[in-house]
Motif scaffolding. Sequence first.
Motif, mmCIF file in Angstrom:
data_model
loop_
_atom_site.group_PDB
_atom_site.id
_atom_site.type_symbol
_atom_site.label_atom_id
_atom_site.label_comp_id
_atom_site.label_asym_id
_atom_site.label_seq_id
_atom_site.Cartn_x
_atom_site.Cartn_y
_atom_site.Cartn_z
ATOM 1 N N GLY A 467 35.595 69.959 20.061
ATOM 2 C CA GLY A 467 35.333 68.549 20.301
ATOM 3 C C GLY A 467 36.060 68.062 21.541
ATOM 4 N N VAL A 468 35.379 67.290 22.349
ATOM 5 C CA VAL A 468 35.961 66.719 23.563
ATOM 6 C C VAL A 468 35.641 65.223 23.578
ATOM 7 C CG1 VAL A 468 35.983 66.719 26.078
ATOM 8 C CG2 VAL A 468 35.734 68.863 24.848
ATOM 9 N N GLN A 469 36.652 64.401 23.898
ATOM 10 C CA GLN A 469 36.449 62.961 24.015
ATOM 11 C C GLN A 469 37.074 62.467 25.313
ATOM 12 O OE1 GLN A 469 37.481 60.750 20.371
ATOM 13 N NE2 GLN A 469 37.436 62.699 19.286
ATOM 14 N N TYR A 470 36.365 61.577 25.975
ATOM 15 C CA TYR A 470 36.855 61.007 27.231
ATOM 16 C C TYR A 470 36.521 59.523 27.239
ATOM 17 C CZ TYR A 470 37.353 59.967 32.200
ATOM 18 O OH TYR A 470 37.728 59.408 33.404
ATOM 19 N N GLU A 471 37.476 58.731 27.648
ATOM 20 C CA GLU A 471 37.265 57.283 27.699
ATOM 21 C C GLU A 471 37.949 56.711 28.934
ATOM 22 O OE1 GLU A 471 39.325 53.701 25.391
ATOM 23 O OE2 GLU A 471 37.946 54.825 24.085
ATOM 24 N N SER A 472 37.230 55.848 29.621
ATOM 25 C CA SER A 472 37.778 55.158 30.790
ATOM 26 C C SER A 472 37.559 53.662 30.599
ATOM 27 C CB SER A 472 37.091 55.630 32.076
ATOM 28 O OG SER A 472 37.522 54.864 33.193
ATOM 29 N N ALA A 473 38.635 52.890 30.756
ATOM 30 C CA ALA A 473 38.544 51.446 30.544
ATOM 31 C C ALA A 473 39.204 50.721 31.709
ATOM 32 C CB ALA A 473 39.205 51.051 29.234
ATOM 33 N N GLU A 474 38.552 49.676 32.175
ATOM 34 C CA GLU A 474 39.140 48.852 33.226
ATOM 35 C C GLU A 474 39.189 47.401 32.761
ATOM 36 O OE1 GLU A 474 36.808 48.730 36.816
ATOM 37 O OE2 GLU A 474 34.964 49.234 35.757
ATOM 38 N N LYS A 475 40.355 46.788 32.988
ATOM 39 C CA LYS A 475 40.567 45.394 32.622
ATOM 40 C C LYS A 475 41.183 44.694 33.833
ATOM 41 C CE LYS A 475 41.434 46.559 27.781
ATOM 42 N NZ LYS A 475 42.398 46.475 26.643
ATOM 43 N N ASN A 476 40.393 43.887 34.496
ATOM 44 C CA ASN A 476 40.833 43.187 35.702
ATOM 45 C C ASN A 476 40.673 41.687 35.511
ATOM 46 O OD1 ASN A 476 40.968 45.810 36.756
ATOM 47 N ND2 ASN A 476 38.978 45.645 37.746
ATOM 48 N N TRP A 477 41.651 40.929 35.984
ATOM 49 C CA TRP A 477 41.506 39.477 35.938
ATOM 50 C C TRP A 477 42.119 38.843 37.174
ATOM 51 C CZ3 TRP A 477 46.174 36.980 36.081
ATOM 52 C CH2 TRP A 477 47.286 37.618 35.536
ATOM 53 N N TYR A 478 41.618 37.648 37.486
ATOM 54 C CA TYR A 478 42.098 36.912 38.648
ATOM 55 C C TYR A 478 42.103 35.420 38.314
ATOM 56 C CZ TYR A 478 42.453 35.034 43.389
ATOM 57 O OH TYR A 478 42.866 34.352 44.512
ATOM 58 N N GLN A 479 43.243 34.780 38.524
ATOM 59 C CA GLN A 479 43.390 33.342 38.351
ATOM 60 C C GLN A 479 43.854 32.787 39.690
ATOM 61 O OE1 GLN A 479 45.769 32.471 34.877
ATOM 62 N NE2 GLN A 479 44.782 34.085 33.685
ATOM 63 N N GLY A 480 42.917 32.147 40.365
ATOM 64 C CA GLY A 480 43.117 31.825 41.773
ATOM 65 C C GLY A 480 43.810 30.512 42.048
ATOM 66 N N THR A 481 43.686 30.088 43.298
ATOM 67 C CA THR A 481 44.374 28.886 43.757
ATOM 68 C C THR A 481 43.733 27.608 43.231
ATOM 69 O OG1 THR A 481 43.026 28.933 45.767
ATOM 70 C CG2 THR A 481 45.163 30.028 45.862
ATOM 71 N N ASN A 482 42.590 27.726 42.550
ATOM 72 C CA ASN A 482 41.960 26.556 41.932
ATOM 73 C C ASN A 482 42.259 26.474 40.441
ATOM 74 O OD1 ASN A 482 40.478 28.798 41.241
ATOM 75 N ND2 ASN A 482 38.514 27.722 41.247
ATOM 76 N N THR A 483 43.267 27.220 39.968
ATOM 77 C CA THR A 483 43.638 27.232 38.552
ATOM 78 C C THR A 483 45.090 26.784 38.402
ATOM 79 O OG1 THR A 483 44.519 29.503 38.474
ATOM 80 C CG2 THR A 483 42.123 29.228 38.291
ATOM 81 N N GLY A 484 45.581 26.870 37.168
ATOM 82 C CA GLY A 484 46.966 26.515 36.913
ATOM 83 C C GLY A 484 47.959 27.407 37.617
ATOM 84 N N LYS A 485 47.499 28.541 38.167
ATOM 85 C CA LYS A 485 48.382 29.440 38.925
ATOM 86 C C LYS A 485 48.418 29.054 40.415
ATOM 87 C CE LYS A 485 49.262 32.134 35.393
ATOM 88 N NZ LYS A 485 48.732 33.480 35.266
ATOM 89 N N SER A 486 48.010 27.824 40.707
ATOM 90 C CA SER A 486 47.871 27.429 42.115
ATOM 91 C C SER A 486 49.180 26.989 42.748
ATOM 92 C CB SER A 486 46.863 26.276 42.223
ATOM 93 O OG SER A 486 47.329 25.147 41.490
ATOM 94 N N GLY A 487 50.231 26.770 41.962
ATOM 95 C CA GLY A 487 51.475 26.242 42.506
ATOM 96 C C GLY A 487 52.213 27.237 43.355
ATOM 97 N N ALA A 488 53.475 27.492 42.985
ATOM 98 C CA ALA A 488 54.299 28.417 43.765
ATOM 99 C C ALA A 488 53.727 29.827 43.752
ATOM 100 C CB ALA A 488 55.724 28.419 43.213
ATOM 101 N N LEU A 489 52.978 30.160 42.697
ATOM 102 C CA LEU A 489 52.420 31.516 42.605
ATOM 103 C C LEU A 489 51.319 31.752 43.638
ATOM 104 C CD1 LEU A 489 52.104 32.142 38.764
ATOM 105 C CD2 LEU A 489 53.673 33.252 40.348
ATOM 106 N N LYS A 490 50.551 30.716 43.957
ATOM 107 C CA LYS A 490 49.398 30.822 44.854
ATOM 108 C C LYS A 490 48.392 31.869 44.362
ATOM 109 C CE LYS A 490 51.841 29.330 49.013
ATOM 110 N NZ LYS A 490 52.229 29.678 50.413
ATOM 111 N N GLY A 491 48.143 31.819 43.063
ATOM 112 C CA GLY A 491 47.189 32.746 42.468
ATOM 113 C C GLY A 491 47.857 33.991 41.929
#
Length: 993
Positions: A467-491
Amino acid sequence: MKFGLLPKILLIVKYGYVLLLIYGSLAIIGHTEAFCQKHEGITINGKVSDEKGETLPGVTVKVKGTAVGTTTDADGNYTVKAPKGAMLTFKSIGYLLKEIEVKDQVGINVVLQTDTKTLEELIVVGYGTQKKSDVTGAVASISKERLDNMVRTDVVQLIQGAAAGLNVSTTAAGADPESGAVLLIRGRKSISASNDPLIILDGIPYNGILSDINSNDIESLDILKDASAVAIYGSRASNGVILIQTKQGTKGKAAIKYDFLYGLQNVANFPHLMNGQEYYDFKKGVTNPDDDTEAAITPSELEVYNSGSYNSFTWKDLILRRGNSQQHNLSVSGGAEKTTYNVSMSYLGTKGIVINDQYKRINTRINVTSNIKSWLTLGSSSMAGYINNSGAKPSFIDLFNKSPLAVPFNPDGSVNITPIADDPRKINPIENLLYDDLKRKYSVSSNNYLNVNLPFVKGLSYRLNTGVQYESAEKNWYQGTNTGKSGALKGESETNLGVKYSYTIESIFSYKRDIGKHNIFLTGLLSVEEKENKNSILNGQGFANDFLSYYGITQASKIVPSYNYFKTNLLSQMFRANYAYDNRYLFTFTVRRDGFSGFGANRKYGVFPSVALGWNIANEKFLSGVKETLSTLKLRASYGLSGNQAISPYQTLSQLTEGDYIDGTVPAPGYIPSTLGTAGLGWESTRAFNIGLDFGLFNSRITGDVNVYKNKTNDLLLKRAISAVHGVNSVFQNIGKTINEGIEVSINSRNITKSKFTWDSNINFSFINTEILDLYGDGKNDIANNWFLGEQIKVNYDYRFIGVWQEEDTELAAKYGAKPGYARYEDLNNNGVYDPDDRQLIGSPEPNFTWGLTNNFKYKNFGLSVFMYGKMGTLKANPYKDRNYLIARTYWTPENRNNEFWANSSQANRYLGKGITPSVYDNADFIRIKDITLSYSFAPKLLSTAGLNRLNVFFSGKNLFTITKWGALDPELDAQRAIPLQREYIMGLNLSF
């Protein structure tokens, strides 16, 4: 335990082999089609009845060796085409199989005999199958009727409430079926390690999750519960085992099946959140404004109220929506004399009941079996899957405490990230609409076997499983300058790529012989397994613009990388002996030895034995006179040892972590101890005893089983506090003990079996008691973790709410720092103050009694199925009793002196001390009508003119009613400020040709 080039060679051989089998099966499809077109045969009509002359609906009529067939209608009639000389088979549950050769007749009426040996069905027991009458362990099987007919989109829906001893809890709701389901077989045994059961898919340990498997592909599903049944899986089996076999092909013309369903979803239950006017009244009606720091309406809220614009929206309407789901499943099955195949494709798409909640799953499966020689069989079972559940879900915490006197949108219609202008810390619950969020998963698994019936010893065979099993998962997110992360973080952004890989190689020798009254079944196993997981994460902060989203993470001004990796190996040997004498006396002995790389250096190997006895009492001569009344009576008993690996990779090794130090005045990089090595660290072990009784009454019209068990788990993996002189404050050790005791009952009944009306029932229930026997060997509780000797693993430990201080209690309340209208708690030690010693055990959030009941009715061509289940013995913290939840309710006032909810004051339940806010615990028992399905099967005569074998249409309702005293979102969900449970109405069809 390294195996070098061997797995790579096996991969190459395997995939080449799969391609050859696919090519061969396609050629066979064409050959089979041509053969069947030449032998279409004659049309045969007839009626099927029982010994009493009552006609039998739903009998399967097939042309033997082909996929051609039909079922009898409500009056027992059938129509089928078959060539002269073919053999017709007639099969129905509870009746003996009958075969009739087609000669010159065009009308064949058949009488089926009642089958008094229903226990001769085969049960999957791991590394083979056994007759149910020979099984000595506690094994629960999901019925074939449930597998074939239940309307579901997920395996969890299929098994919930279907087997005694299996507790399936829906702990979270939403479109994603893997978002919240906890499976416990005979309760919790481990305190801090996993309690998940081991999943075996087509004979190989499956490292994915159940929701990744297409439930329409499942041929059989069995649950191993006691030591005799699970010991063959050694150090991973103490939490029970779920065995899943997928559908294989059958000889004959290609049979095509298509299943479709479409469902509409809405919220099953949701509280009434305050509207703008109610919120204004709530703020103005504060009982003790001088004590309430949250009493005042802010200027921006007052401005919204005075403008009247709050009437234009509610947070609930902005977040909730009508959801829908659809599922398509297409399968082709057939084969020739030596090769059979089953190919399936499925699609599931769900749009959830909250914005941005969605789920898509695509599955394909190819199962091929080739009998190359009379003594050689090759088989392959391969699955590929794709899942996409992208989309950031809204913040439900903010939904419940967000002022309705807010401004959710800017004048241009865009989302306002500061809906309350004078409190910018409070985010907009629908700010998630501004996020970029990607979650995708790709998976491939392939199980292949070679089976050789060795000619030099009769009954001896060899099987190679890979038996062989393979799994690939990608989890990407972005909270930009038009969100609550717009302050000192700048996204801010994050990319996360994870890869999982595993392989299993098993060599299995089996010897099976019937010698007179003696039945012998011996199994030997040598197995090797390897798992490898790696995870790469990049977190970035500070973006010049939002153009590239998470694809531009390398342009962030600050980037923090991280990487996780682990690899484990498992080397195992197993021997099992099954012996039966005269189908009366049964014996099973199993021993498995596991060597696991994650165990400590001084404890790499563990041995897990078990023994079981069985007595088929009904087969004794002294009961031969009551065979029709007492068709089955079997007594079983088992005792054995199984394990729970429980150990994370490298946990037994001493480890360092980064820790800067000051060199003079300059920080310098360095390392500090993070984990102290423990060479003796090993598995958690469970010693389990089970005694069971299988019964069948009145020619097996009533069947069932009763199991009584006791599981004692030792060497629990717990963190023990040690002196900081070692550089760390704690170390893992095998030191704790727990015990599980319980009773399980399952009953199946054919209540009515008339020609036009049938009624079948299945009920199962189980009672369980779990206790912690020991923690650290000192006889003390661990209050910090809410672990108490003699109590369940999960308990509520808090101050007990006993009502509301009334005006006549003013003087006494003042001694406790309270006022009339404040929440009142029990002074457990009667010392006149509230202190930590007043905390007490207030039940458990997990049930001690669970049950499920299914009733199936058939009248002519109509079918009705009603499934309900329930849980008892649960007490949960009800967060809706917290004033911070803006739920419309009746508060205590001098005029309304209730004891249910305290006064409208922020201090009314917070006066016990800084950071202390006791919860109110309510009864969370429930009875749920989980599924009601109405179906109609079209008559065979009508279908034959359209070239169809089967056409069934159905309408189903899920989560229709819940009977409970629980006053929050749902008694089964863990989080009460999260996606609510959905009620669903489904319509669909099943057809085959």
